[in-house]
Design an enzyme around this catalytic site. Structure first.
Site, mmCIF file in Angstrom:
data_model
loop_
_atom_site.group_PDB
_atom_site.id
_atom_site.type_symbol
_atom_site.label_atom_id
_atom_site.label_comp_id
_atom_site.label_asym_id
_atom_site.label_seq_id
_atom_site.Cartn_x
_atom_site.Cartn_y
_atom_site.Cartn_z
ATOM 1 N N CYS A 113 -0.126 -4.683 -9.608
ATOM 2 C CA CYS A 113 1.024 -4.261 -10.426
ATOM 3 C C CYS A 113 1.754 -5.437 -11.090
ATOM 4 O O CYS A 113 2.545 -5.237 -12.008
ATOM 5 C CB CYS A 113 2.007 -3.448 -9.591
ATOM 6 N N HIS A 247 9.018 -3.080 -12.712
ATOM 7 C CA HIS A 247 7.791 -2.309 -12.477
ATOM 8 C C HIS A 247 8.182 -0.887 -12.097
ATOM 9 O O HIS A 247 9.099 -0.675 -11.311
ATOM 10 C CB HIS A 247 6.991 -2.979 -11.355
ATOM 11 N N ASN A 277 3.483 5.648 -11.532
ATOM 12 C CA ASN A 277 3.159 4.228 -11.342
ATOM 13 C C ASN A 277 1.815 3.939 -12.014
ATOM 14 O O ASN A 277 0.784 4.414 -11.547
ATOM 15 C CB ASN A 277 3.108 3.922 -9.843
HETATM 16 O O1 UT7 Z 1 3.103 -0.306 -7.175
HETATM 17 C C1 UT7 Z 1 3.023 -1.046 -6.014
HETATM 18 C C2 UT7 Z 1 4.190 -0.943 -5.212
HETATM 19 N N1 UT7 Z 1 4.244 0.314 -4.519
HETATM 20 C C3 UT7 Z 1 5.408 0.777 -4.163
HETATM 21 O O2 UT7 Z 1 6.376 0.172 -4.519
HETATM 22 C C4 UT7 Z 1 5.514 1.997 -3.309
HETATM 23 C C5 UT7 Z 1 6.524 1.749 -2.229
HETATM 24 N N2 UT7 Z 1 6.752 2.862 -1.332
HETATM 25 C C6 UT7 Z 1 7.344 4.016 -1.718
HETATM 26 O O3 UT7 Z 1 7.685 4.176 -2.876
HETATM 27 C C7 UT7 Z 1 7.699 5.032 -0.672
HETATM 28 O O4 UT7 Z 1 7.505 4.471 0.611
HETATM 29 C C8 UT7 Z 1 6.851 6.338 -0.771
HETATM 30 C C9 UT7 Z 1 7.274 7.103 -2.024
HETATM 31 C C10 UT7 Z 1 5.385 6.018 -0.832
HETATM 32 C C11 UT7 Z 1 7.131 7.241 0.421
HETATM 33 O O5 UT7 Z 1 8.493 7.534 0.525
HETATM 34 P P1 UT7 Z 1 9.232 7.405 1.927
HETATM 35 O O6 UT7 Z 1 10.625 7.809 1.711
HETATM 36 O O7 UT7 Z 1 8.993 6.013 2.435
HETATM 37 O O8 UT7 Z 1 8.513 8.507 2.796
HETATM 38 P P2 UT7 Z 1 7.711 8.334 4.189
HETATM 39 O O9 UT7 Z 1 6.418 7.626 3.954
HETATM 40 O O10 UT7 Z 1 8.647 7.798 5.205
HETATM 41 O O11 UT7 Z 1 7.393 9.831 4.542
HETATM 42 C C12 UT7 Z 1 8.434 10.736 4.915
HETATM 43 C C13 UT7 Z 1 7.818 12.086 5.228
HETATM 44 C C14 UT7 Z 1 6.637 12.020 6.172
HETATM 45 O O12 UT7 Z 1 6.702 13.171 7.015
HETATM 46 P P3 UT7 Z 1 7.190 13.033 8.547
HETATM 47 O O13 UT7 Z 1 6.220 12.093 9.184
HETATM 48 O O14 UT7 Z 1 8.578 12.498 8.460
HETATM 49 O O15 UT7 Z 1 7.084 14.445 9.035
HETATM 50 C C15 UT7 Z 1 5.441 12.136 5.288
HETATM 51 O O16 UT7 Z 1 4.324 12.696 5.924
HETATM 52 O O17 UT7 Z 1 7.318 12.662 4.011
HETATM 53 C C16 UT7 Z 1 5.964 13.059 4.216
HETATM 54 N N3 UT7 Z 1 5.260 12.933 2.961
HETATM 55 C C17 UT7 Z 1 5.211 13.904 2.029
HETATM 56 N N4 UT7 Z 1 5.717 15.151 2.013
HETATM 57 C C18 UT7 Z 1 5.504 15.897 0.900
HETATM 58 C C19 UT7 Z 1 4.587 11.848 2.486
HETATM 59 N N5 UT7 Z 1 4.102 12.105 1.271
HETATM 60 C C20 UT7 Z 1 4.474 13.374 0.964
HETATM 61 C C21 UT7 Z 1 4.279 14.196 -0.165
HETATM 62 N N6 UT7 Z 1 4.810 15.427 -0.144
HETATM 63 N N7 UT7 Z 1 3.601 13.770 -1.266
#
Ligand code: UT7
Length: 320
Positions: A113, A247, A277
């Site tokens: 990225c 980004h 993204n």
């Molecule tokens: O381009 C390179 C750089 N990349 C980035 O900058 C990405 C950085 N990371 C992020 O943007 C965020 O961490 C994400 C958007 C990927 C995830 O958001 P989050 O607030 O960190 O969510 P999480 O991973 O803590 O997941 C929270 C919950 C989980 O459920 P439980 O375990 O709490 O029951 C996940 O399983 O959300 C669940 N979950 C979803 N639910 C519905 C994860 N993905 C999804 C989804 N739909 N697509």
């Protein structure tokens, strides 16, 4: 004074749009979760036969036209991508052939990225060391082809697209164009955001894997710290900046970075809602669409910053 100025720009997005609702029919997700956690409402998806080079060629052609130069005036092609058409030759060489650009050096940059910012620093250095007068810099991706469509934690995040700029060597009274750049990488994070395949590893392409929260925490700190460094390097402050173009990975990261930098939200360009993204393409896409909309104007002071797999990160301050 020799300056590296952006004199042309262009972008291309594939025809096909995939909304959050469309995605909810493929994986266990929903519009509310995606919007609240990422700010994304839709992404553009390339057709099977539509390659990264196809997107890059269209964006490159538009940038050349806007710059008012001929293809043969270009003396370097730098293409940032994580999704090259093939393992080799470089996608840049395919762009060169299609645009009929002489025997110019053409190569890809792999900094995920951060690839566009890496390319800008290189282009600026080539111009300031008198190696080039007009450089075509492209960020182009078809990430949909390496997304695991069964993994809801990643497949909702990415999209396809391309953005391009022409950077020209100009003698100016004051320093214009690219004023400062800073690049970094920390390979100890290599297994936090990666593709789980490769030519040497298993002779496959692999799919995107990410420890989302780890990357999230790093992103806000590194984006803001790097931007502050580039501001210092050209004796500017955040108050001097007309536009911040970070980004486009996640609206929460964009807002967090803006807050940490102390820049108001109405000076922050955000296209993540409609583009998602697009990795190396995200900044040139945001820049080109904002220029076309007349949001960003000639003379504006702009801060760019990016972070991606590697980890790689960096920033650039430029006057349009
Ligand atoms: O381009 C390179 C750089 N990349 C980035 O900058 C990405 C950085 N990371 C992020 O943007 C965020 O961490 C994400 C958007 C990927 C995830 O958001 P989050 O607030 O960190 O969510 P999480 O991973 O803590 O997941 C929270 C919950 C989980 O459920 P439980 O375990 O709490 O029951 C996940 O399983 O959300 C669940 N979950 C979803 N639910 C519905 C994860 N993905 C999804 C989804 N739909 N697509």
């Amino acid at each position: 004074m020799l300056s590296s100025r952006i004199i042309g720009w262009g972008h291309y997005l594939p025809q096909k749009i995939m909304t959050n609702k469309d995605l909810s029919k493929i994986v266990d997700t929903n519009d509310e979760w995606i919007i609240s956690r990422t700010g994304i409402t839709q992404r553009f998806i390339a057709e099977k036969k539509e390659l990264t080079s196809d997107l890059a060629i269209i964006a490159g052609k538009k940038a050349i036209k806007k710059a008012g130069i001929k293809s043969n005036d270009i003396d370097y092609i730098i293409l940032a991508t994580t999704t090259p058409d093939q393992t080799f030759p470089s996608t840049a060489c395919k762009v060169q052939a299609s645009l009929k650009i002489g025997n110019t050096p053409s190569f890809d940059i792999q900094a995920v990225c951060s690839g566009f910012i890496y390319s800008l620093q290189l282009a600026d250095s080539l111009i300031k060391s008198n190696k080039a007068k007009n450089i075509l810099v492209i960020g182009a991706e078809t990430l949909s082809k390496i997304v695991d469509w069964d993994d809801r934690r990643t497949c909702v995040l990415f999209g396809d697209g391309a953005g391009a700029v022409i950077i020209k060597a100009e003698n100016t009274k004051d320093q214009q164009g690219i004023l400062s750049t800073n690049l970094f990488s920390d390979g100890s994070w290599h297994d936090s955001l990666y593709a789980d395949g490769g030519p040497s590893l298993d002779q496959k392409v692999g799919k995107i894997r990410m420890k989302g929260q780890d990357i999230f925490k790093q992103a806000v700190t590194k984006l803001s710290e790097s931007t502050i460094l580039s501001l210092k390097d050209c004796n500017k402050t955040i108050q001097d900046i007309n536009w911040l173009i970070p980004h486009q990975a996640n609206l929460r990261i964009i807002n967090g970075t803006a807050k940490r930098l102390g820049i108001s939200k109405n000076k922050v360009i955000s296209t993540v809602n409609s583009h998602a993204n697009t990795s190396a393409a995200s900044i040139p896409l945001a820049l080109s669409t904002s220029l076309d909309e007349g949001k960003i104007n000639h003379g504006d002071l702009i801060a760019l910053c990016a972070i991606g797999g590697g980890l790689t990160w960096g920033s650039c301050i430029l006057r349009l």
